[in-house]
Design an enzyme around this catalytic site. Structure first.
Site, PDB file in Angstrom:
ATOM      1  N   ASP A   1     -11.900 -10.509  -1.584  1.00 27.19           N
ATOM      2  CA  ASP A   1     -13.189 -10.753  -0.929  1.00 27.19           C
ATOM      3  C   ASP A   1     -14.200  -9.761  -1.502  1.00 27.19           C
ATOM      4  OD1 ASP A   1     -12.361  -8.464   0.516  1.00 27.19           O
ATOM      5  OD2 ASP A   1     -12.036  -9.563   2.371  1.00 27.19           O
TER       6      ASP A   1
ATOM      7  N   HIS B   1     -10.130  -6.336  -2.787  1.00 26.11           N
ATOM      8  CA  HIS B   1     -11.184  -6.182  -1.770  1.00 26.11           C
ATOM      9  C   HIS B   1     -12.343  -5.425  -2.424  1.00 26.11           C
ATOM     10  CE1 HIS B   1      -8.853  -7.687   1.575  1.00 26.11           C
ATOM     11  NE2 HIS B   1      -7.844  -6.893   1.250  1.00 26.11           N
TER      12      HIS B   1
ATOM     13  N   GLU C   1      -5.736 -10.756  -2.157  1.00 23.55           N
ATOM     14  CA  GLU C   1      -6.575 -10.604  -0.945  1.00 23.55           C
ATOM     15  C   GLU C   1      -8.056 -10.503  -1.308  1.00 23.55           C
ATOM     16  OE1 GLU C   1      -5.255  -7.399   1.607  1.00 23.55           O
ATOM     17  OE2 GLU C   1      -3.136  -7.777   1.203  1.00 23.55           O
TER      18      GLU C   1
ATOM     19  N   ASN D   1       2.165  -4.484  -3.589  1.00 24.94           N
ATOM     20  CA  ASN D   1       0.801  -4.967  -3.369  1.00 24.94           C
ATOM     21  C   ASN D   1      -0.069  -3.797  -2.925  1.00 24.94           C
ATOM     22  OD1 ASN D   1      -0.988  -7.334  -2.953  1.00 24.94           O
ATOM     23  ND2 ASN D   1      -0.910  -6.768  -0.778  1.00 24.94           N
TER      24      ASN D   1
ATOM     25  N   GLU E   1       0.812  -1.221   0.000  1.00 26.96           N
ATOM     26  CA  GLU E   1       0.000   0.000   0.000  1.00 26.96           C
ATOM     27  C   GLU E   1       0.843   1.268   0.000  1.00 26.96           C
ATOM     28  OE1 GLU E   1      -2.856  -0.700   3.171  1.00 26.96           O
ATOM     29  OE2 GLU E   1      -3.513  -2.569   2.261  1.00 26.96           O
TER      30      GLU E   1
END
Ligand code: 9MR
Length: 366
Positions: free
Chosen positions: A283, A252, A281, A216, A173
Site C-alpha cells: 500500500d 508498505h 502487503e 516476510n 518481521e
C-alpha cells in the site's frame, strides 16, 4: 522535406489515405495492432498472462457484511491473504481452543473462486494470545514448554490447512530496523534460541511438504541494510538445507520517504539464490488531503513495485494490503495519513488501479 514525410505525401497524392510510418510500416500491419489493447480488465486476468498471482489482504468482517467488497475480492484477485484471522491470537484465543471458523471460510471461498491462499502468519511477536505472553512473562511457561507450544502450534495450523495454503509466512518481521539489523529479541528468540527460525521452517515443512515457506518483512523493498541482512540470512539457511523457499517484501510505502526505485535489483539477488519472491502487503500512504502530486506519486510507487516483480522471473505474487480505502489499516495507525489503496472508499478505481492495469497489461520482460 524529410524522406518519411515525402513517402507519406506520395501515398496521399496517389489517392489513398494509408499512413506509411517512418520505418516504412503500414498502419494495421503486423508491427502495429489493429485495435488498441484493452487494459480495463480485472487485475487477476491481466496478471494471469504473466503467471503472476494478484492478491489482496481480506478483512473477514468486511467480507461478511459488504457485498460489493466481497464481489471485488472474487473478481479482481487470484490470491488472498487473511488480514488477521490466521494470526495466533485469532486462531487460539484460549489455550487449546481453536477458532477455525473465519479462516476456514476464507480458504473455502478462495477454493470456490479459483484463488490461491497465502498463509499469514505462523510466528510473529504481535497478535500473540494473551495466555501465551502472560504465561511466558510470569514464568509459568518455561523455555522447554514454550518450545513444545510453538512446535505444536506450527504443526496444528499448517496441518489443518495442509494442501489448501500455497505458501506460509512462517516468521514475520524477524529482524530489527536501523543500520545494523539483528534478529529481533522476541520471546521465541529468547526461549528457543538463535535457531528458532530454522526450527520453525523445518516443523512447517514436516506438516505440509508442498507448501512454500517464506520469511516476510517491511522496509526491505530496496537494497538496504535490512534487506541485505535477510539476503545473507537466507543464503546461510539454504546452504544448511533449511526449507526456506521464498522471501516476502511487504511494500508498505509512504510518500514522505524515497521511492524504492532499485526494488528490482533487490528481488533479483533473492531470485538468483533460487528463491521465490513476492510483494505481500503493498500500500502507498501519504498525508491527507491528497493532491495531484500525491496521486502521481502513488501511481508511480505502486508501479515501481509491480515492475520489479514482473522483471523477476520467480516473483510469484503481487498482493495489496487491502484494495479499498474503506477498510485500510493505515488511518488507524498513522495520524493524518490515508488513501493508501488502489480503490477509493466507494470502491471506485483510482489512478493507482489504472496504473496497475496498464503495467500488468505490458506483462513480463522476456
Ligand atoms: O492490517 C492489520 C491490522 O488490521 C491489525 O490491526 C494489525 C495488528 O498488528 O496488523 C495489520 O497487518 C499487519 C501485518 O499482519 C504484518 N505487517 C504489517 C501489517 C500492518 O500493520
Amino acid at each position: 522535406m524529410k524522406k518519411s514525410l515525402m513517402m507519406a505525401a506520395a501515398v496521399i497524392a496517389a489517392g489513398t489515405l494509408t499512413w506509411i510510418g517512418p520505418s516504412g510500416a503500414v498502419a494495421g500491419g503486423s508491427d502495429r495492432p489493429d485495435k488498441p489493447t484493452t487494459v480495463d480488465l480485472p487485475l487477476r486476468v491481466l496478471g494471469a498472462r504473466s503467471d503472476l498471482l494478484v492478491g489482496t489482504a481480506v478483512d473477514m468482517s468486511a467480507y461478511n457484511q459488504d457485498t460489493p467488497y466481497r464481489e471485488r475480492v472474487r473478481t479482481d484477485f487470484s490470491a488472498v491473504t487473511a488480514e488477521n484471522v490466521m494470526k495466533w491470537s485469532e486462531l487460539e484465543p484460549t489455550r487449546g481452543q481453536f477458532n477455525w471458523g473465519p479462516a476456514d471460510q476464507l480458504v473455502a471461498e478462495a477454493r470456490r473462486n479459483g484463488q490461491q491462499v497465502h498463509g499469514h502468519t505462523l510466528l510473529w511477536h504481535n497478535q500473540l494470545p494473551e495466555w501465551l505472553t502472560s504465561g511466558v512473562a510470569s514464568g509459568e511457561i518455561d523455555s522447554a514448554e514454550l518450545r513444545d507450544i510453538v512446535r505444536d502450534h506450527i504443526r496444528t495450523v499448517v496441518g489443518h490447512f495442509k494442501g489448501k495454503v500455497r505458501a506460509w509466512d512462517v516468521v514475520n518481521e524477524a529482524f530489527t530496523d536501523g543500520a545494523n539489523p539483528v534478529l529481533r529479541d522476541t520471546i521465541f528468540r529468547q526461549h528457543l534460541g538463535e535457531n528458532y527460525i530454522a526450527d520453525a521452517l523445518r516443523w512447517a515443512n514436516q506438516a505440509d511438504p508442498r507448501a512454500k515457506l517464506f520469511l516476510n518483512d517491511y522496509a526491505i523493498d530496496n537494497v538496504n541494510a535490512k534487506s541485505t541482512a535477510y539476503f545473507e540470512y537466507a543464503k546461510t539457511l539454504r546452504a544448511q538445507r533449511v526449507p526456506l523457499h521464498g522471501m516476502g517484501f511487504q511494500g508498505h510505502l509512504d510518500l514522505q520517504y524515497p521511492i524504492p526505485i532499485d526494488a528490482n535489483e533487490n528481488l533479483a539477488r533473492f531470485d538468483r539464490l533460487g528463491m521465490e519472491t513476492a510483494f505481500t502487503e503493498v500500500d502507498v500512504r501519504y498525508f491527507l488531503p491528497g493532491d495531484t502530486y500525491k496521486t502521481a506519486g502513488q501511481v508511480g510507487s505502486f508501479n515501481v513495485l509491480l515492475q520489479a516483480c514482473l522483471l523477476t522471473p520467480k516473483c510469484v505474487m503481487f498482493t495489496v494490503w487491502g484494495f479499498t480505502d474503506k477498510y485500510s489499516w493505515v488511518p488507524g495507525f498513522f495520524d493524518g495519513q490515508g488513501e493508501a489503496t488502489p480503490l477509493d472508499a466507494n470502491l471506485q478505481p483510482k489512478p493507482a488501479y489504472r496504473g496497475l492495469q496498464q503495467t500488468l497489461a505490458l506483462g513480463r520482460s522476456r
